[in-house]
Design an enzyme around this catalytic site. Structure first.
Site, short mmCIF file in Angstrom:
data_model
loop_
_atom_site.label_atom_id
_atom_site.label_comp_id
_atom_site.label_asym_id
_atom_site.label_seq_id
_atom_site.Cartn_x
_atom_site.Cartn_y
_atom_site.Cartn_z
N HIS A 1 0.81 -1.20 0.00
CA HIS A 1 0.00 0.00 0.00
C HIS A 1 0.85 1.26 0.00
CE1 HIS A 1 -3.52 2.33 -0.09
NE2 HIS A 1 -2.93 3.14 0.74
N TYR B 1 1.87 5.61 -2.03
CA TYR B 1 2.14 6.94 -1.50
C TYR B 1 3.56 7.40 -1.82
CZ TYR B 1 -2.38 6.58 0.55
OH TYR B 1 -3.72 6.43 0.69
N HIS C 1 -9.26 0.90 -10.99
CA HIS C 1 -8.93 1.82 -9.90
C HIS C 1 -7.47 2.24 -9.94
CE1 HIS C 1 -8.33 3.49 -5.90
NE2 HIS C 1 -7.38 2.60 -5.71
N PHE C 2 -6.55 1.24 -9.98
CA PHE C 2 -5.16 1.67 -9.82
C PHE C 2 -4.61 2.33 -11.07
CE2 PHE C 2 -2.77 -1.53 -12.08
CZ PHE C 2 -3.34 -2.76 -11.82
N HIS C 3 -5.16 2.01 -12.23
CA HIS C 3 -4.71 2.75 -13.40
C HIS C 3 -5.17 4.19 -13.31
CE1 HIS C 3 -3.64 -1.10 -15.28
NE2 HIS C 3 -2.90 -0.39 -16.11
N ARG D 1 -9.59 -10.19 -13.01
CA ARG D 1 -8.39 -9.58 -13.56
C ARG D 1 -7.37 -10.65 -13.88
NH1 ARG D 1 -4.94 -7.15 -8.51
NH2 ARG D 1 -3.59 -6.40 -10.18
N ARG D 2 -6.35 -10.24 -14.62
CA ARG D 2 -5.23 -11.11 -14.94
C ARG D 2 -5.63 -12.33 -15.75
NH1 ARG D 2 -1.80 -10.34 -9.26
NH2 ARG D 2 -0.75 -8.48 -10.01
#
Lengths: 162, 543, 225
Positions: B222, B226, B373-375, B436-437
């Site tokens: 995580h 950041y 989300h993470f893209h 995913r994947r």
């Protein structure tokens, strides 16, 4: 140290929002017992088919002595076994699933039967299926080059037919 | 004023080297991304190949998530440190050494990745095993970045000694917070690598405990986002206001946001393990609280930056409730970037809150919602600020004008549009069940048909983004030979200048202790349990 | 579940009388746990070579592991983990074949490990790919029947997967077809968790023949022509 008045108001608002979000989650966790699948239960995945709980004979849907239902499954490259399972609708059911080899993820879209299946550990999901129909278990964690092909069938049937 | 930097003192070569490695990596990553989306939709059967696809996804993930970010953060940090502290980098030789360690690691890991011997995804969860060169290379990449961390901390210590009682410039305060946080968070993956994956892949130990490996990795997984986010926030606080002819709304709130990110990001990693069996619900619950707390610095940053923008807009003559938005100098790349970044932050942040929710994550875990989300939040919100940073820093590093400002603006808007086209369909696909994947979708389910129209979105998005990346790299490459110019690297002042700030907002000694205590409480037992109870490890599995 | 010898009926029936639920035997008693893996790793090619002669494996399987008739399997290049399990399964009678049961009766675990290592070291025969096009089942399977692609488990090029997932390349056509039919009829059932039985039962005769022609080696009778 100087903090602008408007910013101070915003800080209070965000604190309240954060507390409310955490409060709602706590309420449902404590009150409705909604938890993600958890629990530390080690098992030797290499001897899974020779174990009592995950031997071929014990897989599938079983009624326990106290009347509750347990669905026992295995995730192994590349499928979920037993490959077709029937469960009754609107009945609490405990699902126990373990991996015979590598990391897998299982998810039945439009239900909350979802969990990681980690070699060396038993996963447990407690849920009540709401609607009848034909559903699919999909593997959603990369488990090798055949990962795409890893899926199986879940039939949710009326209570009376089981 | 301040120290007069000679040519030998400047870190321009060092920063440019780091930036260019990142830029080459993102170009290669984008090409792989386009291949992946086209293969995944199954438009051309001759392209279908799980072997190639998963090698590509692994390479793409490592490039984008580890290589692009680490090098660009280092390039940013070195130049920001020397230009804000107005002092030479202590031990520049060390910094170069770190760069080469990271570069060697990257190239070492690239070989098995490209040969299909490390198709284990950028998360490399055991018991799927990669060639040991992959793990060693990835570890070297991280070790090289520790040199950067050391440099940031060292520079701050020297500056504080030379300026007793003064407030450390916000830019470097932020970079040092990031450096310290990175040291704490890499402990997770470093432990996993050194004690588990490297010896295991070399055959020195036969099994690894998969639960322990995942728990250690969650400590990094995580906070690494950041690590990536810090430069974007730092640019928002210290570069954007100056570039748009305004002042920062609040320097102190910036410091508070950075400190909160330092303290809260690392010990909350278990939300990546919400659906894992080997952790008890109680611990996941504890991490959930922390995960919601870490939303606070983002909320604060949002306010401060938008307030700064409003101030700037009104200084530019904007009137009325929203008139200030159009009055802003959108022709400044930093302005366009921050505007797009903030818009993507709302969607991506909302998605993040869903993922953080203890009970909601079950519905989206490992579906394409996560990919979307993470893209959106990383490749969108964060990376678009990286683009603005290089547009701003390259001219000053090279002593030349940016080759084309209008091309830069087009590139940023194209990136914004491409990112939305790529990621919004993915969010919906996740809700309607797409995992995913996967390299194809050979399921006998009516869902598969429902997915197809949204799948096309990612093909369009991927192509748009590749074009955007090529525009970026072209622009920066041409800047190397554009008109000479004498541009200075300057940082924003705040509306209420604070030459002195409370000691707690000017140093990290106290906060580091807080992190350590927080880490021990939130990860102590969850890790110790693997040593207390009997567990069964897994041997190496090929793909 | 194959032939049940008298030795097994009596204790089984006692179990039925004494306990509640009847527990059938697992499909295979072989598990790739730590000890088994160590045992397989310790297999010696040299010792295996000696055993192959003294235990008469070469009579049917030859020194090369490549047989001369379509019904005897090619075992050249089979992974040691797979061969080990099959030989143990013959010993435990979870896989039944009279000739093989007799052949392995006197072998120790180390012997089996050595033989597995020896034949694993032999070069595999080549797949003939004797079909007009690549059968769809090879790379895509058939989702409607929940038949996954053969190559998802058996190797992206048919070269075999891990542990008990054998190579399909270079097998004998007759043996290939017979094996699939045995899985179909539950005559072969040492595939843990019914992984092959589930799939075999969905395939038609034509499909099995096409797959056999794709993966198998050129038949010795044909080669002789």
């Amino acid at each position: 140290m100087h903090i602008d008045q408007t910013e101070k108001k915003w800080i209070y608002i965000t604190l309240v929002m954060t507390v409310v979000m955490m409060g709602v989650l706590t309420f449902y966790a404590v009150g409705s017992n909604i938890h993600p699948p958890s629990g530390f239960e080690p098992i030797d995945s290499t001897r899974l088919h020779l174990s009592e709980e995950f031997g071929e004979d014990n897989l599938g849907l079983k009624k326990n002595e106290d009347g509750s239902l347990t669905l026992t499954m295995v995730a192994a490259r590349y499928g979920f076994y037993p490959s077709t399972v029937e469960v009754p609708v609107q009945t609490p059911i405990k699902i126990r699933i373990a991996s015979a080899d590598v990391l897998h993820g299982v998810h039945v879209p439009f239900t909350n039967f979802a969990t990681m299946v980690v070699p060396g550990y038993i996963s447990e999901v407690n849920t009540t299926f709401q609607k009848t129909g034909d559903f699919t278990l999909l593997c959603n964690e990369y488990c090798g080059l055949g990962h795409d092909h890893m899926w199986s069938r879940l039939k949710i049937v009326p209570k009376s037919s089981l | 004023m301040g120290y007069e930097m000679t040519n030998n003192d400047n870190v321009n070569g060092l920063s440019l080297a780091n930036f260019w490695v990142g830029l080459i990596a993102i170009t290669l990553g984008a090409v792989l991304g386009v291949y992946q989306v086209i293969e995944r939709v199954g438009l051309f059967e001759w392209l279908d190949s799980p072997t190639l696809y998963f090698a590509s996804v692994s390479t793409h993930g490592v490039l984008m998530g580890f290589v692009v970010t680490t090098f660009m953060i280092m390039g940013f940090g070195y130049y920001a440190a020397t230009t804000s502290l107005k002092m030479p980098l202590p031990g520049k030789g060390l910094a170069w050494f770190g760069f080469y360690v990271s570069l060697t690691g990257t190239l070492l890991a690239a070989v098995p990745l490209l040969l299909g011997e490390a198709s284990v995804m950028y998360t490399f969860y055991p018991p799927l095993v990669a060639h040991p060169a992959f793990y060693i290379g990835a570890t070297l990449l991280v070790v090289g970045s520790w040199f950067w961390c050391f440099e940031m901390i060292w520079a701050m210590a020297i500056w504080k000694k030379a300026h007793p009682g003064e407030a450390v410039p916000l830019v470097h305060f932020g970079n040092t917070a990031n450096a310290i946080m990175w040291i704490f968070t890499t402990l997770g993956v470093a432990s996993e690598m050194l004690f588990q994956l490297i010896p295991w892949s070399l055959g020195l130990i036969e099994t690894v405990d998969v639960g322990l490996a995942r728990t250690l990795f969650s400590g990094t997984l995580h906070a690494i986002v950041y690590f990536w986010l810090f430069p974007a926030y730092i640019a928002m606080y210290t570069m954007v206001p100056k570039a748009i002819g305004s002042k920062l709304f609040s320097d102190e709130m910036g410091r508070i946001a950075f400190i909160m990110l330092l303290v809260i990001s690392v010990p909350i990693g278990m939300h990546h393990l919400y659906l894992d069996p080997f952790q008890e619900a109680g611990w996941k619950f504890v991490h959930m609280f922390g995960t919601f707390l870490v939303a606070l610095p983002t909320f604060l940053t949002g306010f401060t930056i938008i307030a700064t923008l409003e101030l700037a807009g009104r200084l530019h003559g904007g009137k009325g409730l929203f008139g200030w938005i159009t009055a802003l100098p959108w022709k400044e790349p930093l302005m366009t970037a921050v505007g797009c970044s903030m818009m993507m932050l709302t969607f991506g942040g909302f998605g993040g809150l869903v993922n953080a929710a203890y009970s909601l994550d079950t519905m989206v875990h490992n579906t394409q919602w996560i990919t979307g989300h993470f893209h959106l939040i990383f490749a969108g919100t964060t990376i678009i600020m990286y683009f603005a940073i290089v547009y701003h820093m390259f001219p000053r590093l090279l002593g030349r004008t940016l080759y084309s400002n209008s091309l830069a603006l087009k590139q940023l808007w194209l990136w914004f549009v491409g990112m939305l086209v790529l990621t919004l369909p993915w969010h919906y696909l996740g809700i309607i069940g797409q995992p995913r994947r996967i390299s194809s979708a050979p399921y006998d389910s009516p869902l598969v048909e429902q997915w197809v129209p949204y799948d096309l979105g990612m093909v369009a998005g991927g192509i748009i983004l590749l074009i955007s990346v090529l525009m970026l790299v072209f622009n920066l490459y041409k800047t190397h030979s554009s008109e000479a110019a004498n541009l200075v690297m300057e940082y924003a002042e705040s509306i209420h200048p604070a030459p002195r700030v409370p000691a707690l907002l000017n140093g990290f000694g106290f906060w580091s202790v807080v992190v350590i205590i927080y880490l021990i409480t939130s990860y102590g037992y969850p890790i110790a349990q693997f040593f207390i109870y009997e567990t069964f490890g897994a041997t190496t599995w090929g793909v | 579940m194959g032939s049940i010898t008298m030795k097994k009926i009596i204790p089984l029936s006692m179990l039925i009388c004494l306990s509640g639920p009847v527990l059938a035997e697992p499909s295979s008693l072989v598990a790739y746990d730590k000890e088994t893996r160590a045992l397989i790793r310790s297999g010696s090619v040299e010792s295996g070579q000696k055993l192959m002669k003294s235990a008469k494996c070469k009579k049917c399987h030859f020194e090369t592991g490549i047989s001369d008739d379509t019904d005897t399997p090619n075992i050249a290049g089979m992974s040691a983990t797979y061969s080990f399990k099959q030989l143990k399964d013959y010993q435990d009678d979870t896989r039944s074949e009279k000739g093989m049961a007799k052949a392995v009766r006197k072998l120790s675990d180390q012997d089996i490990s050595d033989l597995a290592a020896y034949y694993a070291s032999q070069p595999m025969d080549k797949a003939a790919h004797d079909t007009e096009t690549v059968p769809r089942l090879v790379h895509y399977g058939d989702p409607k029947r929940m038949v996954r692609a053969c190559n998802s488990c058996h190797g992206q090029n048919g070269e075999g997967g891990m542990y008990d997932m054998p190579a399909l390349n270079g097998q004998r056509i007759g043996y290939f077809i017979a094996t699939m039919e045995e899985f179909q009829g539950d005559d072969r059932s040492n595939d843990i968790y019914w992984r092959m039985r589930d799939i075999a039962k969905e395939l038609t005769e034509d499909e099995i023949e096409e797959l056999a022609n794709y993966y198998s080696a050129v038949d010795p009778e044909e080669a002789a022509d």
